[in-house]
Scaffold this motif. Structure first.
Motif, short mmCIF file in Angstrom:
data_model
loop_
_atom_site.label_atom_id
_atom_site.label_comp_id
_atom_site.label_asym_id
_atom_site.label_seq_id
_atom_site.Cartn_x
_atom_site.Cartn_y
_atom_site.Cartn_z
N UNK A 25 41.83 41.42 41.60
CA UNK A 25 41.41 40.87 40.26
C UNK A 25 40.09 41.80 39.44
N UNK A 26 39.44 41.90 40.27
CA UNK A 26 38.34 43.13 39.68
C UNK A 26 38.76 44.23 39.12
N UNK A 27 39.80 44.93 39.66
CA UNK A 27 40.47 45.96 38.99
C UNK A 27 41.12 45.57 37.78
N UNK A 28 41.81 44.32 37.64
CA UNK A 28 42.44 44.09 36.36
C UNK A 28 41.53 43.91 35.30
N UNK A 29 40.53 43.28 35.63
CA UNK A 29 39.60 43.07 34.60
C UNK A 29 38.67 44.13 34.19
N UNK A 30 38.25 45.27 34.85
CA UNK A 30 37.72 46.42 34.63
C UNK A 30 39.02 47.00 33.95
N UNK A 31 40.07 47.22 34.27
CA UNK A 31 41.00 48.06 33.43
C UNK A 31 41.22 47.68 31.97
N UNK A 32 41.24 46.09 32.05
CA UNK A 32 41.34 45.49 30.52
C UNK A 32 40.14 46.13 29.71
N UNK B 95 37.39 34.78 41.28
CA UNK B 95 38.45 34.87 41.31
C UNK B 95 39.27 33.85 40.63
N UNK B 96 39.08 32.56 41.20
CA UNK B 96 39.92 31.53 40.54
C UNK B 96 39.45 30.83 39.25
N UNK B 97 38.31 31.08 38.84
CA UNK B 97 37.66 30.67 37.67
C UNK B 97 37.85 31.57 36.19
N UNK C 226 27.86 37.47 43.18
CA UNK C 226 29.29 37.24 42.70
C UNK C 226 30.37 38.32 43.36
N UNK C 227 31.15 37.83 43.58
CA UNK C 227 32.57 38.75 44.01
C UNK C 227 33.71 38.27 43.37
N UNK D 111 34.04 28.80 33.00
CA UNK D 111 33.87 27.86 34.24
C UNK D 111 32.75 28.76 34.97
N UNK D 112 32.69 30.00 34.97
CA UNK D 112 31.65 30.43 35.82
C UNK D 112 30.17 30.36 35.39
N UNK D 113 30.18 30.46 33.92
CA UNK D 113 29.12 30.52 33.18
C UNK D 113 28.29 28.93 33.42
N UNK D 114 29.22 28.05 33.42
CA UNK D 114 29.27 26.41 33.50
C UNK D 114 28.55 26.43 34.94
N UNK D 115 29.20 26.99 35.81
CA UNK D 115 28.52 26.62 37.26
C UNK D 115 27.14 27.37 37.59
#
Length: 237
Positions: free
Chosen positions: A167-174, A215-217, A161-162, A221-225
């Motif tokens: 986007x990664x930074x925003x998620x981790x900061x949150x 990034x776009x999911x 997973x990448x 949606x990622x879990x579903x995939x």
């Protein structure tokens, strides 16, 4: 996303291992827990084990930047990982360190500790033992940085997973309660560079792994995939 676990598939004759690697902040933990809950599997966060080892070293006053010192004491702590995806736990010498291992001090020290070969050898042994125990049941979803390449290279399902660094930074900061996004992105890039460049078990895309850019999911949606990938593999087993 539903958090109600599914019953283990009664048609399974053996358990399944889902190996998930990837960069920090790509959504590995949330994805793996969601997949494990959906499929009735166990869940192992190997990153928490490296953090637990790092926490112990710091508590013992070991210089985490001295590989020989870390190696010399890497066999001492008793690290126990709870593998319930609805409430994973991590204990060191009987103490719950689930919150303590997320401190800034541990976060800033885990990379040098995790590059020490003796640490990786010790923890890979523990991880393989957890996998073996889970295979007596439905199986397990394991997340980390070297699962498909080193810990469980024979896993029938392997993913990498990448996500876009911003986007990664925003998620981790949150997740960390509003930490400065630019600082988080710099930290994530630095850790990726260390983990990708280490001599032992570097962060890499394992042979046969499905590369998924999250990034776009949405998480759901990622879990579903991923659930779809697992079910497809099982259908052809």
């Amino acid at each position: 996303m539903s958090t109600k676990p599914s019953d283990p598939d009664p048609t399974r004759t053996t358990g399944i291992v889902v190996a998930v690697d990837g960069t920090s902040g790509s959504g590995k933990s949330s994805t793996c827990r969601g997949v494990a809950v959906r499929l009735g599997l166990r869940y192992l966060d190997t990153g928490a084990m490296y953090r637990a080892m790092t926490w112990w070293m710091l508590e013992q006053g070991v210089d985490v930047h001295d590989p020989a010192a870390v190696a010399a004491r890497s066999g001492e702590p008793v690290i126990d990982s709870g593998t319930d995806p609805a409430g994973p736990t991590i204990h060191v010498d009987g103490h719950d360190v689930g919150a303590a291992i997320r401190s800034e001090q541990v976060t800033g020290s885990v990379s040098p500790v995790s590059t020490v070969p003796e640490v990786r050898t010790r923890l890979v042994e523990l991880q393989r033992a957890e996998i073996a125990a889970a295979l007596e049941g439905a199986g397990i979803v394991v997340e980390g940085r070297d699962i498909g390449s080193v810990v469980a290279p024979e896993a029938p399902v392997k993913l990498y997973l990448t996500a876009d660094p911003a986007a990664r930074a925003r998620r981790r900061a949150a997740e960390e309660g509003g930490t400065d996004v630019a600082a988080v992105e710099k930290s994530l890039r630095g850790r990726d560079e260390i983990d990708s460049g280490r001599a032992v078990s570097p962060l890499t895309i394992a042979e046969g792994a499905v590369h998924l850019d999250t990034t776009p999911y949405t998480l759901e949606e990622v879990v579903d995939l991923v659930v779809g990938l697992v079910e497809a593999v099982e259908a052809h087993a």
